[in-house]
Scaffold this motif. Structure first.
Motif: not given
Length: 890
Positions: A464-493
Motif C-alpha cells: 500500500p502506498a499511502y492513505e489517500w490512494a493505497f493503490g498508487d505506486v511508490n518506488p520499490p525501495v522496500h528491499a533496499w531498506a530491508t538490506w540496509r537495516v539488516y546491515k546496520i543492526e549487524q554493525k550496531v549490535s
C-alpha cells in the motif's frame, strides 16, 4: 551497556509513547462524505466538537499502543475563541501551496523506549489569527510566498509563552510529566493550562459496547487524583499537582461524545460533550461540565499568572499505582533527572565518534523528530466502506480504496509527519528506517515487516502506498531498506537477523512479481511505473492518462526495477550462505537485472532509447498510440536514478555460492550481448571485485560508452544539478531553457523551480522541479560509494565540473553529504540555511535559533526549508550522514 539499551530489550517499556497524532481531522479515515473531500467534511472547526472514529489527536501528547487512553495539553491565552487542544493549519484548498501547519512546535528529545521525551510549543499571547491566515493565504497565488504565523505579528515583542513538556518513565507504567511555562513577553500574562486525560471513543460505533470511565478518586492537600478504568487497559491514575500545597487541583469532567446539537442540529446523547471545556473556560458555562465528576474526558484546571521572563512548573504523574502517598516527592525530580541523564549517555554511546557540538545537536533533534513521529494508526477499510452497526449506511459514491478491503491496520507506525502526513507512506517509511535502525533496530525491522504482512500487502503483491490512494505506486525501495537495516543492526549490535531478512524477502518476491506483471506493458523490461512518488517531476501527471494517449517508458521506473533486482540479488546471496536454495533465486535476479540493463541501453534500432548518447543522459520516452516514440528531454532526477542500480560482488562471497558463480561465469562466456556496456562482470576492480551497474564505467582510458562519467559531469555541474546544499531534483539548465511539449493545442512546460511549486499537481504542495530532497540524495551518496568500492582511488572526476579540482568517488560522495548537512548548521554569520535569509527570530533569537525543523525538501539555490516543516522522516537521514562524517573523521 547503557540503561536505555537494557530497556530496549524489554518491549514493555514502549507500552506508552508519543503515539497520539497532531492531526486526525481532515484525514481519509474520518471522511464519511459522499464526495471524498476529507478536508471539507471534517474540519478544524469541527474537531473540537466531534468525536473521532479511528484515532485521536492532541498537543504534544502520549497514549498507550492501542490509543485507548490518551493524554495531552490544552491551553488558553485568554484571547482565543477556542482552547488550543490541537495544532491548526490550512487545508489543501486553503493554502496557496497546499496544506500547511501554521504553528511553531519542536520535538527536542526522545529515547527509543520513550523513557524520556521533551518537546516545545510556542503559544502567542494575542488571539491566534485563524481567519487572517486563511484569508491571506487564499488571496495569494502559487507564485507568492506562504503567509506564515510569524508574518501576522503575533510574536512581535516576544509576546508568547514557551510551553515545554517532558515525560519520564519511573517504570514502564509510571510516567512523570513536567510542564514548564515561560513568559517570553514584557508583561505579566495569564495562561490557562488543562492537562487532559481521555478515552478514545470506541463505544459509539458498536452495539452494546462496554464504556470506560474516568472519575475523581481522591483529593489531598497538594494534589488531586483521577482514576481511569478501561475494560482492556485496566486501571490507571493521574496525579495532578496543585499550585498550592494546601489545596487540591480542580478537575473538570465531560464525555468524549460529539456535540450533535452544535454540529448537526440534532439532540445530544448526553448533556456533557466533547467541547465542554471550551465552553466552561472561555464562555463561562458552568453547566457544560459534569458536576458528578465522572466522564470519559477530564482535565486538571490551572490558571497561571506568569511574569515577564518568569517560569512556572506543573507536575503530573500517570501511573498504574493507586494511592501513592507522595507522588511528587523527592523521587519525582530524582527520576526525571535520571532519565534525562540516561538519554545523554545513550546518545553518546550511539555516536561515540568526535563530533562538533552543533552536529551532535542536529543529530539528536533528528532522532527526536523520528521517534516523536511514531503514531497509532487504526483503519479497517472494509468497515469504513460499509459503515458501523450504529451509523447510517455510507453512500455508494464513497469508493476510495475500495480494492483494499483486506487492509485492517492497528499498529504503531513511523509517520512522515504527524500533522501534514498523519498516515504512513510506504516509500517514506523505508527511508525512516535507516536512521531509526541506528537507535532501535527492532522497531525499524518491525516497520518493514508489517508492510509485507497480509493485513497490509494486497493479495496481488502490491504494497500500500499511502492513505489517500493505497493503490498508487511508490518506488520499490522496500528491499533496499530491508538490506540496509539488516546491515546496520549487524554493525550496531553484531546481530544477523536472517529470520527477518528471509521473511521479508519471501513476501517481496510477491511484490516483485506484481511489478513485473503490472508495470511492463510490452514485456520489454522497460517499466511505466506511473506516479512513483515523484509528484511533479515530469511533463505530465503520471498518475493520470496521458493527453497524447499511449504510455511512458520511464527511465526512473525502469531504473528502480533494476535497483530492486540488485537488492533482491544481494539478499538472496546472503541467505544462500546458509541455504543453497537461495542461489537459484540469486541467479534469477541476476539474469533479470541483465535483461533490464540491456533494455535500458539497447532497446533496438526501431525504438527511441532511454539513453541519449548525444546528451549523455537518460530520459523518459513517450510512446504514442501509433507506435512512434519521442524522448522527453527533461534533465531531472529521472535521469540520475539509473545511478542507483549498482552493486559489487566480493570474491569471497562468490566462493561461498558456487552455483551462482557458475551461472555468472556462463553469462560472461556466452552472453556477450547482455553484458556489454551494462555490467562490469568480467573486469575485476579493486580487491578483485565484480560490479553490476546500469551505468558502465571504464577503469582505464575513457570510452564514449562511459555513461557514468557522462552523467557525473552534469550531476556535479553547479549550473545544473549541484547546489551548495546538495543535488537538485531538476537541472538549473531549465531556468533559462524550459522544456516545452505541445499536444493537441495544449502546452506542457517544465521550468526550474527551486522552491514552491507553481503547478497544481498533487494539490500544489509538492515540488520536484528544482528543490533538494534528502532520500534521493542519500541514495546517490550510497551509489557513489559503491562505485568507488569497485573503481578505487584512481577513478577521478572533476568536482565541481569545470573547477579543475579532481576527486575520487568517495570524496564526491562526501562532498555531497557535507553540502546536505550544511543546510542545518550555522554558517560563518551564525545563520542556518534551513531558515532562509532575513532577520527572522530563527536566525538571531536565542529562544529560537537552536531549534531545528526538518523540512520535506529544500530550496535548490539557498537551502531554505520548504514543504512540510516536520517531515523528519526521510530528512532524518541527516542523522546517518552526520554519523558517517564523524566516523570517518570528516
Amino acid at each position: 551497556m547503557t540503561a536505555e539499551y537494557e530497556r530496549l530489550q524489554n518491549n514493555v517499556w514502549k507500552s506508552w509513547g508519543p503515539y497520539l497524532s497532531e492531526r486526525q481531522w481532515g484525514t481519509v479515515r474520518e471522511d464519511y462524505s459522499a464526495t471524498g473531500e476529507a478536508w471539507d467534511y471534517f474540519s478544524h472547526d469541527q474537531s473540537h466538537k466531534r468525536a473521532y472514529r479511528w484515532g485521536e489527536d492532541g498537543l504534544l501528547g502520549i497514549s498507550d499502543t492501542q490509543q485507548r487512553l490518551c493524554f495531552s495539553l490544552a491551553l488558553w491565552n485568554g484571547e482565543d475563541p477556542v482552547l488550543k487542544e490541537r495544532l491548526f493549519g490550512l487545508t489543501g484548498s486553503q493554502g496557496n501551496h497546499g496544506e500547511d501547519v501554521k504553528e511553531y512546535y519542536f520535538y527536542l528529545d526522545s529515547t527509543p523506549t520513550h523513557s524520556y521525551m521533551k518537546a516545545l510549543y510556542k503559544y502567542p499571547q494575542a488571539a491566534y489569527p485563524y481567519g487572517d491566515l486563511v484569508e491571506e493565504n487564499q488571496r495569494r497565488d502559487r507564485t507568492s510566498l506562504e503567509y506564515e504565523l510569524l508574518d501576522t505579528g503575533v510574536f512581535d515583542e516576544n509576546r508568547y509563552f514557551d510551553v515545554f513538556i517532558e515525560y519520564a518513565k519511573a517504570d514502564p507504567e509510571d510516567i512523570l510529566i513536567q510542564v514548564t511555562v515561560v513568559n517570553r513577553g514584557p508583561e505579566l500574562k495569564t495562561l490557562t493550562v488543562l492537562p487532559t486525560l481521555w478515552f478514545r471513543n470506541t463505544w459509539s460505533w458498536e452495539e452494546n459496547a462496554e464504556k470506560p470511565i474516568l472519575k475523581l478518586a481522591d483529593t489531598q492537600p497538594g494534589f488531586s487524583t483521577l482514576e481511569a478504568s478501561h475494560p482492556n487497559v485496566g486501571n490507571r491514575w493521574l496525579y495532578c499537582q496543585s499550585k498550592s500545597s494546601a489545596q487540591s487541583a480542580p478537575i473538570l469532567f465531560t464525555e468524549n461524545e460529539t456535540n450533535y446539537q452544535a454540529v448537526f442540529g440534532a439532540a445530544n446523547v448526553t448533556p456533557y460533550v466533547k467541547d465542554a471545556f471550551h465552553r466552561y473556560v472561555i464562555q463561562g458555562e458552568v453547566d457544560a461540565v459534569n458536576p458528578g465528576l465522572t466522564g470519559t474526558k477530564a482535565a486538571a484546571h490551572y490558571t497561571l499568572s506568569v511574569g515577564p521572563g518568569e517560569s512556572q512548573v506543573i507536575w503530573l504523574r500517570l501511573s498504574d499505582q493507586s494511592q501513592l502517598a507522595d507522588p511528587f516527592g523527592e523521587s519525582f525530580s530524582t527520576a526525571l533527572t535520571a532519565r534525562q541523564q540516561d538519554a545523554d549517555v545513550f546518545y553518546q554511546d550511539v555516536s561515540p565518534f568526535p563530533m562538533e557540538a552543533e552536529q551532535r545537536a542536529v543529530q539528536r533533534q533528528a532522532f527526536a523528530g523520528l521517534l516523536w513521529s511514531k503514531q497509532y494508526f487504526g483503519f479497517d477499510v472494509n468497515r469504513w466502506l460499509k459503515g458501523d452497526p450504529t451509523t447510517p449506511t455510507p453512500p455508494e459514491s464513497r469508493r476510495r480504496n475500495h480494492q483494499w478491503t483486506h487492509l485492517d491496520a492497528e499498529d504503531i507506525i513511523s509517520m512522515p509527519d504527524k500533522w501534514e502526513y498523519p498516515w504512513f507512506a510506504a516509500w517514506d517509511l523505508a527511508f525512516h528506517c535507516i536512521p531509526i535502525a541506528m537507535v532501535d533496530p527492532e522497531f525499524a525491522k518491525y516497520q518493514l515487516d508489517i508492510m509485507t504482512r497480509e493485513w497490509y500487502m494486497h493479495p496481488n503483491g502490491q504494497i500500500p502506498a499511502y492513505e489517500w490512494a493505497f493503490g498508487d505506486v511508490n518506488p520499490p525501495v522496500h528491499a533496499w531498506a530491508t538490506w540496509r537495516v539488516y546491515k546496520i543492526e549487524q554493525k550496531v549490535s553484531g546481530k544477523c537477523d536472517r529470520t527477518f531478512l528471509e521473511r521479508v524477502f519471501q513476501k517481496l518476491l510477491l511484490n516483485f512479481t506484481w511489478w513485473v506483471n503490472r508495470k511492463d506493458a510490452e514485456g520489454s523490461n522497460v517499466f511505466e511505473g506511473g506516479f512513483l512518488g515523484l509528484d511533479n517531476i515530469g511533463v505530465f501527471d503520471r498518475s493520470s492518462a496521458l493527453p497524447t494517449g499511449g504510455h511512458l517508458e520511464q527511465s526512473d521506473g525502469t531504473s528502480w526495477m533494476a535497483m530492486y533486482c540488485l537488492n533482491m540479488l544481494t539478499i538472496a546471496l546472503e541467505l544462500a550462505k546458509e541455504n543453497p536454495v537461495y542461489e537459484d533465486m540469486a541467479t534469477k535476479f541476476f539474469e533479470h537485472f541483465l535483461y533490464i540493463a540491456d533494455a535500458m541501453n539497447n532497446i533496438g534500432q526501431e525504438r527511441s532509447q532511454l539513453w541519449d548518447a548525444e546528451d549523455g543522459f537518460f530520459y523518459d520516452v513517450l510512446q504514442f498510440p501509433n507506435g512512434a516514440r519521442q524522448r522527453l528531454k527533461v534533465r531531472s532526477m529521472v535521469g540520475l536514478i539509473p545511478l542507483f542500480a549498482v552493486t559489487t560482488l566480493e570474491p569471497e562471497l562468490l566462493e561461498q555460492v558456487p552455483g551462482f558463480k557458475e551461472r555468472l561465469e556462463w553469462f560472461i562466456e556466452n552472453r556477450a550481448d547482455l553484458k556489454k556496456n551494462v555490467a562490469c562482470m568480467e573486469t575485476r576492480g579493486v580487491g578483485a571485485r565484480r560490479m553490476l551497474a546500469l551505468c558502465y564505467a571504464t577503469l582505464g582510458e575513457v570510452e564514449p560508452t562511459d555513461k557514468l562519467r557522462c552523467i557525473l559531469t552534469k550531476l556535479l555541474d553547479e549550473k545544473e544539478f549541484l547546489s551548495p546544499y546538495g543535488i537538485r531534483a531538476l537541472s538549473r539548465y531549465h531556468a533559462e531553457n524550459p522544456y516545452v511539449f505541445k499536444s493537441n493545442g495544449e502546452e506542457f512546460r517544465v521550468n526550474y523551480e527551486p522552491a514552491e511549486s507553481s503547478s497544481g499537481l498533487f494539490g500544489g504542495n509538492s515540488n520536484w522541479r528544482g528543490p533538494i530532497w534528502f532520500p534521493v540524495n542519500y541514495l546517490l551518496i550510497e551509489s557513489l560509494q559503491k562505485f568507488h568500492h569497485y573503481l578505487g582511488e584512481d577513478f577521478k572526476i572533476e568536482c565541481p565540473t569545470g573547477s579543475g579540482h579532481w576527486m575520487n568517488l568517495w570524496e564526491v560522495a562526501t562532498e555531497i553529504s557535507q553540502r546536505l548537512t550544511r543546510i542545518f548548521l550555522p554558517d560563518e554569520q551564525g545563520n542556518r540555511p534551513v531558515y532562509g535569509g532575513g532577520s527572522f527570530p530563527f536566525q538571531q533569537d536565542p529562544h529560537w535559533q537552536d531549534y531545528i525543523l526538518f523540512h520535506e525538501y529544500f530550496h535548490g539555490d539557498n537551502g531554505a526549508g520548504i514543504g512540510a516543516s516536520h517531515q523528519t522522516g526521510w530528512t532524518g537521514l541527516v542523522a546517518k550522514l552526520i554519523q558517517q562524517q564523524s566516523e570517518y573523521g570528516i
